[in-house]
Design a protein around this motif. Structure first.
Motif, PDB file in Angstrom:
ATOM      1  N   ASN A 223       0.857  -1.161  -0.074  1.00 45.59           N
ATOM      2  CA  ASN A 223       0.169  -0.017   0.073  1.00 45.59           C
ATOM      3  C   ASN A 223       0.481   1.347  -0.096  1.00 45.59           C
ATOM      4  N   LEU A 224       2.293   1.248   1.223  1.00 47.11           N
ATOM      5  CA  LEU A 224       2.975   2.175   1.027  1.00 47.11           C
ATOM      6  C   LEU A 224       3.606   2.408  -0.187  1.00 47.11           C
ATOM      7  N   ALA A 225       4.190   1.365  -1.140  1.00 48.24           N
ATOM      8  CA  ALA A 225       4.684   1.221  -2.088  1.00 48.24           C
ATOM      9  C   ALA A 225       4.298   2.613  -3.336  1.00 48.24           C
ATOM     10  N   THR A 226       2.483   1.859  -3.514  1.00 49.78           N
ATOM     11  CA  THR A 226       1.710   2.634  -4.410  1.00 49.78           C
ATOM     12  C   THR A 226       1.141   4.017  -4.167  1.00 49.78           C
ATOM     13  N   LEU A 231     -10.642   3.997   0.221  1.00 48.95           N
ATOM     14  CA  LEU A 231     -12.535   4.603   0.389  1.00 48.95           C
ATOM     15  C   LEU A 231     -12.152   5.475   0.591  1.00 48.95           C
ATOM     16  N   ARG A 232     -11.309   5.850   2.233  1.00 49.06           N
ATOM     17  CA  ARG A 232     -11.546   6.755   2.708  1.00 49.06           C
ATOM     18  C   ARG A 232     -10.239   8.031   2.975  1.00 49.06           C
ATOM     19  N   LEU A 233      -9.572   8.470   1.759  1.00 49.80           N
ATOM     20  CA  LEU A 233      -8.852   9.472   2.025  1.00 49.80           C
ATOM     21  C   LEU A 233      -9.340  10.409   1.824  1.00 49.80           C
ATOM     22  N   LEU A 234     -10.582  10.703   1.801  1.00 49.97           N
ATOM     23  CA  LEU A 234     -11.939  12.260   1.775  1.00 49.97           C
ATOM     24  C   LEU A 234     -11.154  12.065   3.505  1.00 49.97           C
ATOM     25  N   ARG A 235     -11.705  11.723   4.105  1.00 51.94           N
ATOM     26  CA  ARG A 235     -11.279  11.708   5.444  1.00 51.94           C
ATOM     27  C   ARG A 235     -10.131  12.094   6.779  1.00 51.94           C
ATOM     28  N   TYR A 236      -9.660  10.911   5.514  1.00 56.23           N
ATOM     29  CA  TYR A 236      -8.214  10.828   6.908  1.00 56.23           C
ATOM     30  C   TYR A 236      -7.047  11.145   5.977  1.00 56.23           C
ATOM     31  N   GLY A 237      -7.061  11.431   4.711  1.00 57.92           N
ATOM     32  CA  GLY A 237      -5.778  11.617   4.079  1.00 57.92           C
ATOM     33  C   GLY A 237      -4.814  10.705   3.519  1.00 57.92           C
ATOM     34  N   SER A 238      -4.162  10.964   2.774  1.00 58.37           N
ATOM     35  CA  SER A 238      -3.676   9.673   1.896  1.00 58.37           C
ATOM     36  C   SER A 238      -1.660   9.332   2.842  1.00 58.37           C
ATOM     37  N   LEU A 239      -1.579   8.244   2.420  1.00 55.08           N
ATOM     38  CA  LEU A 239      -0.494   7.730   3.425  1.00 55.08           C
ATOM     39  C   LEU A 239       0.496   8.632   3.387  1.00 55.08           C
ATOM     40  N   HIS A 240       1.186   9.817   2.785  1.00 57.40           N
ATOM     41  CA  HIS A 240       1.937  10.651   2.794  1.00 57.40           C
ATOM     42  C   HIS A 240       1.703  11.754   4.397  1.00 57.40           C
ATOM     43  N   GLY A 241       0.549  11.519   4.375  1.00 59.31           N
ATOM     44  CA  GLY A 241       0.443  12.540   5.822  1.00 59.31           C
ATOM     45  C   GLY A 241       0.265  11.793   7.198  1.00 59.31           C
ATOM     46  N   THR A 242      -0.035  10.020   6.843  1.00 55.09           N
ATOM     47  CA  THR A 242      -0.422   8.865   7.678  1.00 55.09           C
ATOM     48  C   THR A 242       1.415   8.023   7.975  1.00 55.09           C
ATOM     49  N   THR A 243       1.737   7.859   7.538  1.00 51.51           N
ATOM     50  CA  THR A 243       2.752   7.212   7.724  1.00 51.51           C
ATOM     51  C   THR A 243       4.068   8.246   8.294  1.00 51.51           C
ATOM     52  N   LEU A 244       4.268   7.874   9.881  1.00 48.59           N
ATOM     53  CA  LEU A 244       4.801   8.718  10.353  1.00 48.59           C
ATOM     54  C   LEU A 244       6.625   8.078  10.502  1.00 48.59           C
ATOM     55  N   GLY A 245       6.978   6.556   9.674  1.00 43.27           N
ATOM     56  CA  GLY A 245       8.016   6.496   9.780  1.00 43.27           C
ATOM     57  C   GLY A 245       8.690   5.246   9.162  1.00 43.27           C
TER      58      GLY A 245
END
Length: 548
Positions: A223-226, A231-245
């Motif tokens: 998921n990170l690699a791609t 379905l819920r990017l509208l609410r929680y944003g993209s993995l660029h924002g939720t990935t801490l490390g």
């Protein structure tokens, strides 16, 4: 006030195809008594498959302009012995070099759509980061090309070999390492299945900030690699924002330990971002640290029939304004996509009439009474304004799942009808659906669209995440046909470029869009990407022949 009087009977129609309907007026009910939904696996096996008429040909034959890099060595028995010594377990090595393992290797050699097929003869399944490191160092030293692979649920051929590259499959690295119930930070290995992670989080009162139809098969590392959106990017944003490390391994075996568990860490370059969306071309992600939100206590789902795309845009605008903080999904489906689901499942639609467009809205909040009041007010308003023609609300968890199947069942239905040309793209919202209409007209004018077997194309449909301006253009075919591909490409990419859209909203570029990166990225940006690739992987062994 006439429209208000019509609202209650219209909204009584509740997913008759799968569950009994309560006859109590819906707007007077509590809309949030149900629990959080859990999506089924990406391959729920609901339907009997229809075989594609043409078996997937070898990718090297389909793309004769791509030649095997002569710098890369071929796998020998000596190489196999080294890997078996490193991994220790026979089950961690699928060996088609010294034994006949064609049937065992076949699933790793092809994508789930049977569109791409490689020549791989060796699959490695490391169990630790250290094993990944030893494998890559040896491969780099011996010029052995590799393809990182997760759940292999991609759409662009990015996770399957083109020639005889070694597949490094991450399925054994599937442990949840730790979870902080106060901060909501999850640390897990890259091979953890998304649905497994989400179910673990559900037991703690949290939710994974990504939801996909493929959640039962896809890996969070993939998921990170791609940079999957879902379905819920509208609410929680993209993995660029939720990935801490992340923790990753470079081509030469170097372990990059950036498994940060802080939301704020402004110490130099944010290098983890390079690996998100890189499709395994600069390193293999082995562990991830994700910020997970608390799971909402109250959820509501509604499905509406809408007479035009213009009205769908108005509905979205009203939903953002009136449901703002609790709006978690706003999905768009056209009638063509819904008809395909009806054809394959035999189920009756939740709405009595057919409409050109359907919108599925999900709300998630912490206060059931508050959310119900907001939803009631929204529904009354869009009905009075004539934006929504008909609709249905879910009263419980069963009905929530039922309504979602009309959105999530599209991909499954398409796959069981034959071949599919899929384009996951971003387009400015105003012209989002125009692309479907233009592509359909173009295919029809070429004489390729029809209701009988002589026509390769059976339907052109569009659906997707309207809240993110993300369209899934799908051309459903009875068979893959070179004439269809020539009509579609590069036309689709030229159409997008003219409107300054993106040829890849999710899923990456892989092999499918290798030639077309220039439609979304200018030469300067492509040059910088190549510089990064050469810095991290100077021998080019990581996922070669793909977009860089």
């Amino acid at each position: 006030m006439a429209a208000r009087c019509q609202l209650t009977p219209i909204l009584r129609r509740l997913a008759r195809s799968t569950t009994e309907v309560s006859r109590q007026p819906l707007l007077r009910q509590s809309l949030s008594r149900h629990t959080v939904r859990h999506i089924s696996t990406s391959r729920p096996r609901l339907f009997q498959p229809t075989a594609v008429s043409q078996k997937g040909e070898l990718t090297s034959e389909k793309y004769p302009d791509i030649q095997r890099d002569s710098r890369f060595a071929q796998v020998t028995p000596e190489h196999v012995k080294f890997f078996k010594d490193v991994l220790g377990s026979e089950s961690a090595v699928v060996d088609g070099v010294t034994s006949d393992a064609a049937d065992d290797i076949a699933p790793f050699n092809s994508d789930w759509m049977n569109k791409y097929r490689g020549h791989c003869r060796l699959v490695l399944k490391p169990g630790t980061t250290e094993e990944v490191s030893k494998i890559l160092k040896y491969c780099n030293d011996n010029m052995l090309a590799v393809v990182p692979q997760g759940g292999n649920t991609g759409l662009v051929g990015g996770s399957v070999p083109v020639f005889d590259e070694i597949v490094i499959n991450m399925s054994r690295m599937n442990k949840i390492i730790e979870f902080d119930e106060v901060s909501g930070i999850l640390v897990a290995e890259a091979g953890t299945i998304l649905e497994v992670a989400d179910q673990f989080l559900a037991s703690k009162g949290y939710i994974f900030p990504l939801d996909l139809g493929a959640k039962g098969s896809c890996h969070i590392g993939g998921n990170l690699a791609t940079n999957a959106g879902g379905l819920r990017l509208l609410r929680y944003g993209s993995l660029h924002g939720t990935t801490l490390g992340i923790e990753a391994v470079l081509a030469d075996g170097t372990i990059v330990d950036d498994l940060c568990k802080l939301r704020k860490n402004n110490t130099g370059y944010d290098l983890k971002q390079l690996f998100i969306g890189a499709e395994g071309t600069i390193g293999i992600i082995t562990k991830v640290s994700i910020q997970c939100p608390q799971r909402s206590a109250a959820q509501n789902v509604a499905l509406f029939g809408i007479e035009s795309y213009e009205l769908a845009q108005q509905a979205f605008r009203e939903a953002k304004g009136q449901l703002g903080e609790i709006l978690s999904a706003f999905e768009l489906m056209d009638e063509g996509s819904q008809q395909l689901v009806r054809d394959v499942t035999g189920n009756k639609s939740p709405l009595e009439e057919k409409y050109p467009f359907y919108c599925l809205i999900e709300t998630s909040g912490s206060n059931a009474e508050h959310d119900a009041e907001k939803l009631q007010s929204f529904l009354e308003d869009v009905m009075e304004k004539g934006i929504v023609a008909d609709g249905t609300l879910a009263e419980n968890e069963t009905q929530i799942r039922s309504l979602w199947t009309w959105r999530e069942g599209i991909t499954e239905a398409l796959g069981h009808l034959g071949g599919v040309y899929k384009y996951d793209v971003s387009i400015p919202l105003k012209e989002l659906y125009q692309m479907v209409e233009d592509v359909k007209a173009r295919i029809d004018a070429a004489g390729l669209l029809g209701d009988t077997d002589e026509f390769p194309v059976r339907a052109v449909v569009g659906y997707g995440h309207m809240g993110d301006a993300n369209l899934h253009l799908n051309v459903s075919t009875r068979r893959f046909d070179e004439r269809v591909e020539k009509v579609l490409e590069p036309y689709v990419y030229e159409w997008i470029a003219e409107r300054q859209g993106s040829i890849s909203a999710e899923h990456g570029l892989g092999l499918m869009k290798k030639k077309y990166i220039g439609y979304s990225r200018n030469p300067t940006m492509v040059g910088l990407m190549k510089n990064i690739k050469n810095t991290f992987d100077p021998n080019g062994i990581l996922n070669p022949y793909k977009y860089l």
